[in-house]
Design a protein around this motif. Structure first.
Motif, mmCIF file in Angstrom:
data_model
loop_
_atom_site.group_PDB
_atom_site.id
_atom_site.type_symbol
_atom_site.label_atom_id
_atom_site.label_comp_id
_atom_site.label_asym_id
_atom_site.label_seq_id
_atom_site.Cartn_x
_atom_site.Cartn_y
_atom_site.Cartn_z
ATOM 1 N N ALA A 409 0.904 -1.244 0.062
ATOM 2 C CA ALA A 409 -0.050 -0.083 0.008
ATOM 3 C C ALA A 409 0.851 1.345 0.123
ATOM 4 C CB ALA A 409 -0.956 0.211 1.267
ATOM 5 N N VAL A 410 1.980 1.291 0.601
ATOM 6 C CA VAL A 410 2.661 2.265 0.855
ATOM 7 C C VAL A 410 3.488 2.621 -0.644
ATOM 8 C CG1 VAL A 410 4.931 3.357 1.686
ATOM 9 C CG2 VAL A 410 3.159 2.215 3.254
ATOM 10 N N VAL A 411 3.769 1.495 -1.232
ATOM 11 C CA VAL A 411 4.498 1.728 -2.602
ATOM 12 C C VAL A 411 3.596 2.245 -3.406
ATOM 13 C CG1 VAL A 411 5.431 0.129 -4.482
ATOM 14 C CG2 VAL A 411 6.306 -0.172 -2.310
ATOM 15 N N LYS A 412 2.444 1.894 -3.563
ATOM 16 C CA LYS A 412 1.423 2.086 -4.496
ATOM 17 C C LYS A 412 1.055 3.580 -4.273
ATOM 18 C CE LYS A 412 0.908 -1.205 -7.033
ATOM 19 N NZ LYS A 412 1.498 -0.873 -8.831
ATOM 20 N N LYS A 413 0.869 3.988 -2.982
ATOM 21 C CA LYS A 413 0.528 5.566 -2.520
ATOM 22 C C LYS A 413 1.685 6.458 -3.159
ATOM 23 C CE LYS A 413 -1.707 8.671 -0.596
ATOM 24 N NZ LYS A 413 -1.788 9.027 0.731
ATOM 25 N N ALA A 414 2.876 5.970 -2.762
ATOM 26 C CA ALA A 414 3.990 6.677 -3.347
ATOM 27 C C ALA A 414 4.053 6.776 -4.880
ATOM 28 C CB ALA A 414 5.368 6.038 -2.842
ATOM 29 N N GLU A 415 3.655 5.699 -5.592
ATOM 30 C CA GLU A 415 3.516 5.842 -6.990
ATOM 31 C C GLU A 415 2.534 7.013 -7.393
ATOM 32 O OE1 GLU A 415 1.763 2.992 -10.463
ATOM 33 O OE2 GLU A 415 2.951 1.898 -8.893
ATOM 34 N N LEU A 416 1.734 7.042 -6.738
ATOM 35 C CA LEU A 416 0.382 8.072 -6.922
ATOM 36 C C LEU A 416 0.940 9.391 -6.723
ATOM 37 C CD1 LEU A 416 -2.533 8.417 -7.786
ATOM 38 C CD2 LEU A 416 -3.281 7.977 -5.479
ATOM 39 N N LEU A 417 1.621 9.567 -5.401
ATOM 40 C CA LEU A 417 2.299 10.970 -5.275
ATOM 41 C C LEU A 417 3.303 11.246 -5.986
ATOM 42 C CD1 LEU A 417 2.520 10.401 -1.325
ATOM 43 C CD2 LEU A 417 0.931 12.085 -2.548
ATOM 44 N N SER A 418 4.227 10.338 -6.515
ATOM 45 C CA SER A 418 5.078 10.673 -7.863
ATOM 46 C C SER A 418 4.576 11.230 -9.024
ATOM 47 C CB SER A 418 5.793 9.484 -8.004
ATOM 48 O OG SER A 418 6.798 9.621 -8.908
ATOM 49 N N ARG A 419 3.422 10.723 -9.125
ATOM 50 C CA ARG A 419 2.588 11.021 -10.584
ATOM 51 C C ARG A 419 1.981 12.540 -10.291
ATOM 52 N NH1 ARG A 419 -1.498 6.129 -12.291
ATOM 53 N NH2 ARG A 419 0.373 4.341 -12.475
ATOM 54 N N GLU A 420 1.667 12.729 -9.073
ATOM 55 C CA GLU A 420 1.273 14.179 -8.903
ATOM 56 C C GLU A 420 2.139 15.217 -8.577
ATOM 57 O OE1 GLU A 420 -1.324 13.179 -5.476
ATOM 58 O OE2 GLU A 420 -3.105 12.628 -6.836
ATOM 59 N N GLN A 421 3.621 14.715 -8.378
ATOM 60 C CA GLN A 421 4.843 15.338 -8.163
ATOM 61 C C GLN A 421 4.944 16.100 -6.677
ATOM 62 O OE1 GLN A 421 5.639 18.083 -11.315
ATOM 63 N NE2 GLN A 421 5.997 16.450 -12.788
ATOM 64 N N LYS A 422 4.188 15.240 -5.850
ATOM 65 C CA LYS A 422 4.026 15.581 -4.441
ATOM 66 C C LYS A 422 5.214 14.867 -3.651
ATOM 67 C CE LYS A 422 -1.065 16.503 -4.352
ATOM 68 N NZ LYS A 422 -2.152 16.186 -4.033
ATOM 69 N N TYR A 423 6.390 15.297 -4.054
ATOM 70 C CA TYR A 423 7.431 14.579 -3.419
ATOM 71 C C TYR A 423 7.754 14.660 -1.769
ATOM 72 C CZ TYR A 423 8.499 14.491 -8.425
ATOM 73 O OH TYR A 423 8.491 14.061 -9.715
ATOM 74 N N GLU A 424 7.394 16.067 -1.253
ATOM 75 C CA GLU A 424 7.605 16.140 0.048
ATOM 76 C C GLU A 424 6.398 15.180 0.656
ATOM 77 O OE1 GLU A 424 9.703 17.747 1.563
ATOM 78 O OE2 GLU A 424 10.653 18.944 -0.023
ATOM 79 N N ASP A 425 5.395 15.171 0.326
ATOM 80 C CA ASP A 425 4.024 14.329 0.897
ATOM 81 C C ASP A 425 4.946 12.832 0.726
ATOM 82 O OD1 ASP A 425 2.631 16.213 1.461
ATOM 83 O OD2 ASP A 425 1.301 16.102 -0.221
ATOM 84 N N GLY A 426 5.446 12.409 -0.306
ATOM 85 C CA GLY A 426 5.817 10.899 -0.438
ATOM 86 C C GLY A 426 7.013 10.749 0.416
ATOM 87 N N ILE A 427 8.138 11.798 0.662
ATOM 88 C CA ILE A 427 9.154 11.543 1.592
ATOM 89 C C ILE A 427 8.549 11.306 2.893
ATOM 90 C CG2 ILE A 427 11.080 12.857 2.679
ATOM 91 C CD1 ILE A 427 11.276 14.125 -0.012
ATOM 92 N N ALA A 428 7.512 11.983 3.554
ATOM 93 C CA ALA A 428 7.004 11.846 4.734
ATOM 94 C C ALA A 428 6.310 10.722 4.945
ATOM 95 C CB ALA A 428 6.048 12.938 4.941
ATOM 96 N N LEU A 429 5.807 10.015 3.874
ATOM 97 C CA LEU A 429 5.127 8.882 3.835
ATOM 98 C C LEU A 429 5.927 7.659 4.123
ATOM 99 C CD1 LEU A 429 2.547 7.028 3.046
ATOM 100 C CD2 LEU A 429 3.339 7.037 0.800
ATOM 101 N N LEU A 430 7.380 7.631 3.511
ATOM 102 C CA LEU A 430 8.220 6.672 3.351
ATOM 103 C C LEU A 430 8.930 6.578 4.680
ATOM 104 C CD1 LEU A 430 9.053 7.086 -0.450
ATOM 105 C CD2 LEU A 430 8.303 5.005 0.377
ATOM 106 N N ARG A 431 9.308 7.931 4.932
ATOM 107 C CA ARG A 431 10.017 7.894 6.333
ATOM 108 C C ARG A 431 9.188 7.360 7.647
ATOM 109 N NH1 ARG A 431 14.477 10.952 5.645
ATOM 110 N NH2 ARG A 431 14.418 12.721 4.496
#
Length: 530
Positions: A409-431
């Motif tokens: 689920a984390v990987v797929k959410k990160a993929e979605l955030l990457s498409r939307e270029q929301k990198y800071e949100d992605g970094i927070a999610l992954l950390r």
């Protein structure tokens, strides 16, 4: 030279010898001749009744049973994969004369043939004669017979034998297993494991490891498999799943050692072949994985892990339609295992059959319930269609609310955030996801996100961590090499002449020879294994 009864006896002995030499067709022929001889023997004994000769009585008593001969014939037919013939021969035995092992074989054959009602009847007959036949209990539960009904068939024996109170809880646990309620099954088996009678029970530990695997908790699954293996070094059951989990984590050396150890125990089980196949698959040697998967299926056509291995190898070799057949068979054998559905859906997506993938994902969601795994699977399909992107986001949020540590689920959410270029949100999610666990894919994706926000040094650190967890992860290696190349121009300006001399082409030749040697080594290992 011999009397008719001795001739019958010799034919049975001959057939038994052929059976043990695995000459099954020849054995069936001799068993048939023996039955014909027995029939002739019965007719003559009716025409000429016994004259009271005491010597004939012990001889007739020690003659091989006709029912036992028919059972052996059925065994031959099952070995020849002629299940219809096996059922026909056992069906010919009157129900009153059927022993528990005959009913058990019939139940398993009926189940395999899809004759569920007849299978249930046979399993119940086994339990009537042997109330502690655990395989018959599992057979009934696998055919959707309610746990309470099965428990009622064993209640008398539980009350009459001391220290047997655990059996009703055991039945309850496996009833949850066969309805796909993994959480309650895990909790019930854990409560059983704490009881002194069943503490360190290898069978229970294996079941617990398998349940953690089904629930997507790979870390606990590996721990339980390791615990079971320490208690029983000759354990084979479940080791195919254990090998698969180790391979997914990039522990290929451990997988290779496990495969060698299992082959030393027995090469007549599917598990060693599946473990070696997983090693080949994750080493990207798909044709070899295909061969090993096929060999495992040949040994055990009901091996779900072998079907999944062969299906995945076929899919990665571009033979998607053949892969679909294998995944469908795996679903038939294990309708509560999500990874079977994941494999089929991946095939549909690979062949751009998004509609079929969506139908299947929705069916899984309805059948297995709304948990983190089914929500993520449905979201994965939704991500493939631009129209359903928002739905995918909602499903992933629900999945992460249920299980914030669920890696897929984390990987797929990160993929979605990457498409939307929301990198800071992605970094927070992954950390947040990496706070309590360490995973190669999560570290690699975090590295990609850090590159996007120009945090190059930390990105290199994340790629390095990912490679330390899985040295074969190509994407992490590519990310790290890309970072090193981007840093290299500044080094080049400082020591341009030295760099020119070092990059003169000799190194390129050496690299080429290394790859060529690796190809030959690979081929040598292939032929060595065969």
């Amino acid at each position: 030279l011999f009397s008719p009864s001795q001739k019958y006896q010799l034919l049975v002995y001959h057939a038994d010898s052929l059976f043990h030499d695995k000459e099954y067709r020849n054995a069936v022929s001799k068993y048939t001749m023996a039955l014909q001889q027995k029939k002739a023997l019965s007719k003559t004994s009716k025409v000429r009744p016994s004259t009271g000769n005491a010597a004939s009585t012990p001889q007739s008593q020690c003659l091989p049973s006709e029912i036992e001969v028919k059972y052996k014939m059925a065994e031959c037919y099952t070995m020849l994969k002629q299940d219809k013939d096996a059922i026909a021969i056992l069906d010919g035995i009157p129900s009153r004369q059927r022993t528990p092992k005959i009913n058990m074989m019939l139940a398993n054959l009926y189940k395999k043939a899809g004759q569920e009602r007849s299978s249930v009847t046979s399993y119940k007959e086994v339990l009537r004669q042997c109330p502690l036949a655990l395989d018959a209990i599992l057979g009934l539960l696998s055919l959707s017979v309610k746990g309470a009904e099965v428990a009622s068939m064993t209640i008398n024996i539980i009350q009459s034998i001391p220290n047997l109170d655990w059996l009703s809880v055991w039945i309850k646990a496996y009833a949850f297993v066969h309805t796909g309620d993994n959480t309650r099954a895990i909790n019930t088996i854990c409560s059983l494991e704490k009881k002194s009678l069943l503490r360190d029970n290898v069978d229970l530990l294996g079941s617990l490891a398998d349940l953690y695997f089904r629930a997507g908790d790979n870390k606990n699954s590996i721990l339980k498999f390791e615990q079971a293996q320490m208690l029983d070094p000759y354990l084979i059951k479940g080791m195919d799943v254990y090998g698969y989990l180790l391979a997914r984590e990039g522990r290929l050396e451990d997988v290779e050692n496990l495969g060698c150890r299992l082959f030393n125990i027995s090469d007549q089980h599917a598990e060693p072949w599946v473990v070696s196949g997983c090693h080949s698959f994750y080493s990207k040697r798909y044709s070899r994985a295909l061969y090993l998967g096929a060999k495992a299926i040949q040994l055990n056509s009901n091996s779900v892990q072998a079907l999944l291995l062969k299906g995945a190898a076929l899919r990665n070799m571009g033979r998607v339609q053949e892969a679909i057949i294998h995944f469908r068979e795996a679903i038939r054998l294990a309708p509560c295992r999500l990874d079977c559905y994941e494999g089929l859906i991946e095939c549909y997506l690979a062949s751009n059959s998004i509609r079929e993938a969506m139908v299947m994902a929705n069916n899984v969601y309805k059948t297995l319930g709304a948990n983190a795994q089914t929500l993520t699977l449905l979201a994965t399909v939704c991500l493939e269609d631009p129209v359903t992107q928002e739905k995918a986001k909602t499903l992933l949020d629900k999945a992460l609310t249920q299980r914030p540590d669920y890696i897929k689920a984390v990987v797929k959410k990160a993929e979605l955030l990457s498409r939307e270029q929301k990198y800071e949100d992605g970094i927070a999610l992954l950390r947040n996801a990496l706070a309590n666990q360490s995973d190669c894919v999560l570290h690699r994706i975090l590295g990609d996100f850090l590159v996007a926000v120009n945090e190059y040094q930390e990105a290199m650190d994340q790629y390095s961590i990912a490679l330390s967890l899985d040295p074969n992860d190509q994407k992490s290696l590519e990310g790290l090499q890309k970072m090193e190349k981007e840093e290299s121009p500044t080094d080049a300006t400082q020591e341009e002449d030295v760099d020119d001399m070092e990059g003169s082409g000799e190194e390129g030749d050496l690299e080429g020879s290394d790859s060529e040697a690796a190809q030959w080594a690979d081929q040598e290992q292939w032929f060595g294994m065969q």
